[in-house]
Design a protein around this motif. Structure first.
Motif, mmCIF file in Angstrom:
data_model
loop_
_atom_site.group_PDB
_atom_site.id
_atom_site.type_symbol
_atom_site.label_atom_id
_atom_site.label_comp_id
_atom_site.label_asym_id
_atom_site.label_seq_id
_atom_site.Cartn_x
_atom_site.Cartn_y
_atom_site.Cartn_z
ATOM 1 N N GLU A 295 -42.777 104.685 182.235
ATOM 2 C CA GLU A 295 -42.615 104.411 180.808
ATOM 3 C C GLU A 295 -41.198 103.951 180.491
ATOM 4 O O GLU A 295 -40.989 103.109 179.614
ATOM 5 C CB GLU A 295 -42.983 105.650 179.985
ATOM 6 C CG GLU A 295 -44.467 105.937 179.912
ATOM 7 C CD GLU A 295 -45.252 104.788 179.320
ATOM 8 O OE1 GLU A 295 -44.795 104.217 178.297
ATOM 9 O OE2 GLU A 295 -46.314 104.442 179.873
ATOM 10 N N ARG A 296 -40.205 104.511 181.194
ATOM 11 C CA ARG A 296 -38.825 104.079 180.994
ATOM 12 C C ARG A 296 -38.599 102.682 181.558
ATOM 13 O O ARG A 296 -37.925 101.839 180.953
ATOM 14 C CB ARG A 296 -37.866 105.063 181.669
ATOM 15 C CG ARG A 296 -37.760 106.423 181.029
ATOM 16 C CD ARG A 296 -36.895 106.384 179.774
ATOM 17 N NE ARG A 296 -35.553 105.865 180.047
ATOM 18 C CZ ARG A 296 -34.543 106.607 180.492
ATOM 19 N NH1 ARG A 296 -34.731 107.902 180.742
ATOM 20 N NH2 ARG A 296 -33.348 106.078 180.697
ATOM 21 N N ARG B 84 -40.820 100.192 182.324
ATOM 22 C CA ARG B 84 -41.587 99.054 181.780
ATOM 23 C C ARG B 84 -41.059 98.559 180.437
ATOM 24 O O ARG B 84 -41.368 97.444 180.024
ATOM 25 C CB ARG B 84 -43.051 99.428 181.661
ATOM 26 C CG ARG B 84 -43.401 100.324 180.500
ATOM 27 C CD ARG B 84 -44.878 100.650 180.504
ATOM 28 N NE ARG B 84 -45.293 101.409 179.322
ATOM 29 C CZ ARG B 84 -45.717 100.850 178.194
ATOM 30 N NH1 ARG B 84 -45.769 99.532 178.085
ATOM 31 N NH2 ARG B 84 -46.086 101.601 177.177
ATOM 32 N N ARG B 85 -40.252 99.369 179.772
ATOM 33 C CA ARG B 85 -39.705 98.976 178.475
ATOM 34 C C ARG B 85 -38.276 98.457 178.567
ATOM 35 O O ARG B 85 -37.685 98.089 177.555
ATOM 36 C CB ARG B 85 -39.733 100.169 177.518
ATOM 37 C CG ARG B 85 -41.106 100.616 177.085
ATOM 38 C CD ARG B 85 -40.993 101.716 176.026
ATOM 39 N NE ARG B 85 -42.281 101.999 175.400
ATOM 40 C CZ ARG B 85 -43.099 102.947 175.819
ATOM 41 N NH1 ARG B 85 -42.760 103.702 176.852
ATOM 42 N NH2 ARG B 85 -44.249 103.149 175.191
ATOM 43 N N SER B 86 -37.717 98.431 179.760
ATOM 44 C CA SER B 86 -36.282 98.160 179.894
ATOM 45 C C SER B 86 -35.999 96.773 180.466
ATOM 46 O O SER B 86 -36.665 96.323 181.402
ATOM 47 C CB SER B 86 -35.652 99.219 180.805
ATOM 48 O OG SER B 86 -34.281 98.971 180.971
ATOM 49 N N LEU C 284 -38.837 95.580 182.925
ATOM 50 C CA LEU C 284 -40.064 95.181 182.229
ATOM 51 C C LEU C 284 -40.850 94.110 182.974
ATOM 52 O O LEU C 284 -41.994 93.807 182.615
ATOM 53 C CB LEU C 284 -39.757 94.738 180.800
ATOM 54 C CG LEU C 284 -38.691 93.657 180.534
ATOM 55 C CD1 LEU C 284 -39.140 92.274 180.912
ATOM 56 C CD2 LEU C 284 -38.256 93.715 179.082
#
Length: 267
Positions: free
Chosen positions: A138-139, A141-143, A181
């Protein structure tokens, strides 16, 4: 700096050696004297590791937190007990063994609440049975941060150091500067499974081994058994292209430009 497998191996050794025993604790150096006096004569209940942190539980809700940092060592010995040599921050002594801690970045008493806070700050540790890789995903894939930096961020994944970072990215063909990401879910989960297995092997044998068995013949006598780590300027073991290096967040990256092609994004 020791990577996560070293701390897990140390925790297992301390647990097997001292758990259940009343231990004498002292600080020959003097910097931990007050806290050592509080632990002196109490039973050591268990030793555990989370990422690069060592956590040792004593009776009375007292918890020893150790971070070895770059120079720390915590070595277990068998009797006879010898006089301290050098700057010994903490000495543990039981009837059957003794151990000296030298040069840690941190050596302190924690409350149970501080332990909870520490674990909450850390990302999942591939060596812990309760680790949830989706927390890390989760960290990531958003970065937009490069995956090579994310893997070294202990709040994303706990326990990875520069060696595992370089080698696991090579094994999965990922360029270290690829944005988080842009890493696919399947790619990350395959990397996690592989990483957990490699680190578990590291605990078992006491060293980092990342070269697949079918490639060991490519490692010459006396050479570092690695694909790219600290091999800048040398030929890639698989394709022959020159291994490259670049600094990122204060640490050197290593990668093969052919086996780990640069991410170009979508047209």
């Amino acid at each position: 700096m020791p990577e996560g497998h070293s701390l897990r191996r140390l925790a297992d050794e301390l647990d097997a050696t001292f758990a259940g025993s009343a231990v004498r604790t002292s600080s020959p150096q003097g910097r931990f004297a007050g806290s050592a006096a509080l632990l002196d004569g109490t039973r050591l209940l268990r030793a555990d590791a989370a990422g690069k942190h060592l956590l040792v539980d004593f009776e009375g809700d007292r918890l020893l937190h150790v971070h070895l940092g770059l120079y720390g060592t915590f070595l277990v010995h068998r009797p006879p007990v010898t006089p301290p040599v050098g700057q010994v921050r903490l000495r543990l002594v039981s009837e059957d063994a003794w151990a000296d801690l030298r040069g840690p970045t941190a050596c302190e008493l924690y409350t149970p609440e501080q332990k909870v806070e520490l674990l909450a700050r850390l990302g999942p540790d591939p060596l812990r049975p309760d680790a949830d890789p989706l927390r890390a995903w989760e960290r990531i894939r958003r970065s937009r941060t490069p995956v090579g930096a994310l893997l070294m961020d202990q709040s994303v994944i706990a326990g990875i150091g520069n060696v595992y970072r370089a080698e696991i990215l090579f094994r999965h063909g990922l360029h270290p500067l690829r944005p988080g990401l842009a890493v696919r879910r399947g790619q990350f989960l395959a990397l996690w499974v592989d990483l957990a297995e490699l680190m578990a092997d590291g605990v078992r044998v006491g060293r980092i081994e990342t070269v697949r068995p079918e490639h060991l013949h490519l490692v010459g006598p006396g050479e570092r058994p690695a694909y790219v780590y600290r091999r800048a300027g040398e030929p890639c073991r698989l394709c022959g292209r020159t291994v490259l290096t670049e600094e990122l967040v204060g640490r050197n990256l290593y990668w093969c430009p052919r086996c780990q092609p640069a991410y170009r994004g979508r047209a």
